[in-house]
Design an enzyme around this catalytic site. Sequence first.
Site, PDB file in Angstrom:
ATOM      1  N   LYS A   1     -63.942 -16.524 -25.057  1.00  0.00           N
ATOM      2  CA  LYS A   1     -64.272 -17.867 -25.255  1.00  0.00           C
ATOM      3  C   LYS A   1     -63.656 -18.633 -24.470  1.00  0.00           C
ATOM      4  O   LYS A   1     -62.304 -18.357 -24.353  1.00  0.00           O
ATOM      5  CB  LYS A   1     -64.139 -18.275 -26.922  1.00  0.00           C
ATOM      6  CG  LYS A   1     -64.403 -19.719 -27.100  1.00  0.00           C
ATOM      7  CD  LYS A   1     -64.484 -20.173 -28.740  1.00  0.00           C
ATOM      8  CE  LYS A   1     -64.768 -21.626 -28.903  1.00  0.00           C
ATOM      9  NZ  LYS A   1     -65.006 -21.855 -30.441  1.00  0.00           N
TER      10      LYS A   1
ATOM     11  N   SER B   1     -68.714 -24.118 -32.699  1.00  0.00           N
ATOM     12  CA  SER B   1     -68.277 -24.343 -31.347  1.00  0.00           C
ATOM     13  C   SER B   1     -68.489 -23.140 -30.641  1.00  0.00           C
ATOM     14  O   SER B   1     -68.555 -23.195 -29.279  1.00  0.00           O
ATOM     15  CB  SER B   1     -66.976 -24.982 -31.480  1.00  0.00           C
ATOM     16  OG  SER B   1     -65.874 -23.918 -31.514  1.00  0.00           O
TER      17      SER B   1
ATOM     18  N   SER C   1     -66.729 -22.258 -36.803  1.00  0.00           N
ATOM     19  CA  SER C   1     -67.212 -22.052 -35.375  1.00  0.00           C
ATOM     20  C   SER C   1     -67.578 -20.657 -35.008  1.00  0.00           C
ATOM     21  O   SER C   1     -68.108 -20.590 -33.773  1.00  0.00           O
ATOM     22  CB  SER C   1     -66.018 -22.947 -34.322  1.00  0.00           C
ATOM     23  OG  SER C   1     -66.178 -24.132 -34.499  1.00  0.00           O
TER      24      SER C   1
END
Lengths: 484, 486
Positions: free
Chosen positions: A76, A151, A175
């Site tokens: 990420k 997210s 998330s």
Amino acid sequence: MHKLSIAELSRNLKNKVFSSVEATRHFLERSKKLNPEFNAYITLTEEQALAEAAEADKRLAAGDDNVLCGVPIAHKDIFCTNGVRTSCGSRMLDNFIPPYDATVVANYRAAGAVMLGKTNMDEFAMGSSNETSWYGKVRNPWAPNCVPGGSSGGSAAVVAAMMAPGATATDTGGSIRQPAALCGITGLKPTYGRVSRWGMIAFASSLDQGGVMARSAEDAAILLNAMASYDSKDSTCINEPVPDYTATLHNKLEGLRIGLPEEYFGEGLHPEIQAAVEDAIKILEKRGASIKKISLPHSHLAVPAYYVIAPAECSANLSRFDGVRYGHRCEDPKDLMDLFKRSRGEGFGEEVKRRILVGTYALSAGYYDAYYRKAQQVRRLIKQDFDEAFNDVDVILGPTAPTPAFEFGAKGNDPVAMYLEDIYTIATNLAGLPGMSIPCGLVDNKPVGLQLIGQAWDEARLLNVANEFQHHSDFHTWTPGGLA
Amino acid sequence: MEWETVIGLEVHVQLATKTKIFSGASTAFGAEPNTQACAIDLAMPGTLPSPNAEAFRYAVMFGLAIDAEIGKRSVFERKNYFYPDLPKGYQTTQLAEPIVGAGHVDIQLEDGSEKRIRIHHAHLEEDAGKSLHDLSSSIASQGMSGIDLNRAGTPLIEIVTEPDIRNAEEAVAFARKLHSIVTSLGICDGEMSQGSMRFDVNISVRLKGEEEFGTRTETKNLNSFKFMEKCIHQEVERQIDVLEDGGTITQETRLYDGETHTARAMRSKEEANDYRYFPCPDLLPVILTDDYIEDLRQSLPELPDARKQRFQQDYGLSSYDAGVLGSDAATAHYFESCATAASDAKLAANWVMGEISARLNAEEISISHAKVSAEQLAGLISRIKDQTISNKIAKQVFEAMWAGEGDADSIIDTKGLKQVSDSGAIEKLVDDVIANNPQQVENYRKADDAKRPKMLGFFVGQIMKASKGQANPQQVNKVLLDKLNA
């Protein structure tokens, strides 16, 4: 090759069926082909990936027995990567190249894993749809007109579209779990303090936790083995021994006590998701688990408390982005205030600004007691709810998200509707507990998730339950139609 | 109208840890800008603070030295404000649960009386960096300022007094005592000119007998005792003038300019920041055990009050001398080394408080940078004691030593300053002076005993002058008396 699990890739690499360079090249080629459609990667690090793969092949040839040696994964874009742009999904950090690795990244590097690239995300991890990224929205591989969740939407989409066999992610209020649910993959958020936050760009420090995404519980266990570590560079990281999470994957579930919180099955839950979760429960019952209805009475306060605490922390955490030392700086500032105001005004997107404003307000003189202090009190009550529930049950189970993936823009004008996406996941973060989402079926041809919540440091049990479930079901093997 | 001044101090003391409070970067003073700032100090994204145990140890030592309650649980908070030399956009500090609770410092006033100044609390925090506005480089000409983050993250304790101080003299006495305590503990290098101790002074005035405090102003960042004294005098005078003219005092923060010795208002209460303090989620509360605190209490070094007493007892020094020499660890150490090496505490005390102190003041350096070491000074004192040189010559030798010309012995040697004790040589000096001054000799011989000692001075002066100060004065006296009275 991209359909292979991490465990299978690892075995093939060890048995010299293919090399890490070959595997890496395969995933890079697939990513280059698919990414324009899904926008799941912000950065593909092709050259570096191939160099790392060649290095891994040397290690493999020398007999390196690390399971992840030579396995390509994605990070990420919230994890700092030495020499590779780390944007956090924000214009603010579009030009930011860290001179250091996050501990998580360093751990995978040490294990011999190969980094394919950096995945897209909501700006500074603030969002549940991946629509707030400066780099544009990510498309859900199951339904390209729908959001992947957020997210960690980029990581979820990368794994769901098999552009990587696994990815790192972070979870502040859901998330990891919510996008895992919306993209039909397995996601695990560990206990707060299990994974080092060093080098992971902070959103809300007391809630943020790094975790993993993969296509099965077994792969998640392999990834967590490498990710979890004690790190003195993170004062909130706890020195708790890291077990081998793969060792207990196959434990029998006989005698397992599962709690179903009534608050997680109420109004707002899509009825077909409820049905899917109930079917999943039957599978676990068949394996010998007993089911008990429980109550987490303060659940309704989780979202409001979270939306005071998280913005409050973020309002301070994001103060460092001032245009002075790194990141976006406005053109020709007139004076100091102009530099601050325009750099931040231009660098941050709408949702980030909204949360900074909310947090600043909540901490202001005269409001602190009414908001921040009260929210912290609620947080303690929520933790107590879980403590009491775990007197009677081993694992808490429910839906991950109230709805399947929704269309882009569907909740764009209503922040509160968006915030309710995390209604079932947020309490776990407030209590610092481990949580998992695993696929349990399709609703409207879109995946939905089953959430497992454990006691602190009980990741091994969550992975065990998830693995047993996956051994007696095949939802996790379903892949998006049209993606061979 | 008779006015009373009320003063409270906030003192920032830089702790002498090797590394910063939340990072491993060095705290050494004077390095090139931004060479001692690591990713944490720069607040790079994703970096996190790791507390420095040494800073806690130092803060607890201070707490024990002022007889304060130690915060067994202390919590760091974030104090939020934007400034270019504050990299995180907040300062990590303590507020509700500081490491040091209420304590006290006793000061001695000029009339010899003691006064107790209560300490409200002391807390640990990080220093900010520095903004450099007066750069000579091209940056300044482009209207830009520089930022040096070497100081960012240096550990501080901020010591907050109760409003117990009533005038500048008390404030300075308190500040000196504090300086003496922290240097004796070895927790601060005490280098005022490098900002190791900085004072914020809260000042208000009220009519004598009034219960309520007047409106106060805060003058920030005074880094010398002298500045503090001047600032207090000025501010008190300013406030009284305003009030006597029928005006009111505005609560404001003022900045003292050490160049012009004037202060100006920086911001008023209305413009004050709302710092939005909240507990720092990156740092867990720090819990100290009783054992930890007790161990530190047992191992505390000698404090100034105890040392003063010991100096009086062991070296027979006066209360004043013992107080001055015992005030800071470096001076005390210098004095003791010198006294021991020279086997003469009285002479050592005189020299340290006399010549050494004068040179240090003149050059504005601390005793740790004295250009004559304690051992070298002892060497000089030994030559005075064994009458190799006179006191007067000794001062000349000292000047040369200070100028780096070597040890006392080698200077005496190369400059031929050895005292003349050879009786033949002295007799010749005396004879010459007697022969050259017949009138004075006659006057002396006619004078009565009461006037003679004073008249003798003339001859001694002449003889010492003729010997360039090197004649042994006792011998000169003896020979001269013998010859004059013959």
